[in-house]
Enzyme design. Structure first.
Site, short mmCIF file in Angstrom:
data_model
loop_
_atom_site.label_atom_id
_atom_site.label_comp_id
_atom_site.label_asym_id
_atom_site.label_seq_id
_atom_site.Cartn_x
_atom_site.Cartn_y
_atom_site.Cartn_z
N LYS A 158 -0.74 -7.86 -4.49
CA LYS A 158 -1.78 -6.82 -4.52
C LYS A 158 -1.16 -5.46 -4.23
O LYS A 158 -0.41 -5.31 -3.27
CB LYS A 158 -2.85 -7.13 -3.45
N ARG A 214 -9.94 1.46 -10.96
CA ARG A 214 -10.47 0.14 -10.64
C ARG A 214 -11.10 -0.52 -11.86
O ARG A 214 -11.04 -1.74 -12.01
CB ARG A 214 -11.43 0.24 -9.47
N HIS A 232 0.84 -1.20 0.00
CA HIS A 232 0.00 0.00 0.00
C HIS A 232 0.88 1.25 0.00
O HIS A 232 1.88 1.30 0.70
CB HIS A 232 -0.89 0.04 1.24
N GLN A 284 -13.26 3.89 -4.00
CA GLN A 284 -14.00 2.64 -4.09
C GLN A 284 -15.40 2.88 -4.65
O GLN A 284 -16.01 3.91 -4.40
CB GLN A 284 -14.14 1.99 -2.71
#
Length: 158
Positions: free
Chosen positions: A81, A122, A54, A145
């Site tokens: 990720k 995304r 991250h 998001q």
């Protein structure tokens, strides 16, 4: 997160009882050495390992991200990720190229952006091959998001 939750030993203590029911275990790449006992137990139980990175301030350069992908591969991680802040189209498309290249090599990768271009990222990164795409059910926990249902619908269209 509170300091005690951030400590690898505390994370292992909290996570261990949940492992028998888990499908995935997400471990920060920077804590792989400290989390080895948990990773070994997860593997013994057939739980796939996600190695996360991250950056809540920027998009790291492609060489740094490639190093993280290699670190994950060397550790036998199942999915690498990245969740990074994306503020420019150049950074987004560089990351999309990296995702596509990684997938074409047969390695699973999940990449998502936060920040100004988070929502767009995304969708773009899903179309490039990102295998895990995070939306929210009630309240977003990261900037950029989508609501999960809307994200699923949009990904289905691309």
């Amino acid at each position: 997160a509170s300091p005690e939750f951030e400590a690898p030993a505390r994370r292992q203590e909290l996570t261990a009882p949940l492992l028998p029911r888990a499908a995935l275990l997400d471990v920060e790449l920077s804590t792989l050495a400290e989390m080895t006992p948990m990773i070994e137990e997860a593997r013994r139980l057939g739980v796939a390992i996600v190695g996360s990175f991250h950056d809540f301030e920027s998009t790291p350069g492609i060489p740094e991200l490639e190093d993280r992908i290699q670190q994950a591969a060397d550790a036998g991680i199942d999915v690498v990720k990245f969740a990074v802040v994306i503020e420019s189209h150049e950074a987004l498309f560089d990351l999309a190229g990296l995702v596509e290249k990684t997938v074409n090599r047969g390695q699973l990768i999940s990449a998502m952006g936060m920040g100004r271009l988070g929502k767009l990222s995304r969708l773009v990164l899903a179309s490039a091959g990102s295998c895990l795409n995070y939306g929210f059910l009630q309240t977003a926990n990261a900037p950029g998001q989508w609501p999960a249902g809307e994200l699923r619908r949009l990904i289905g269209e691309i």
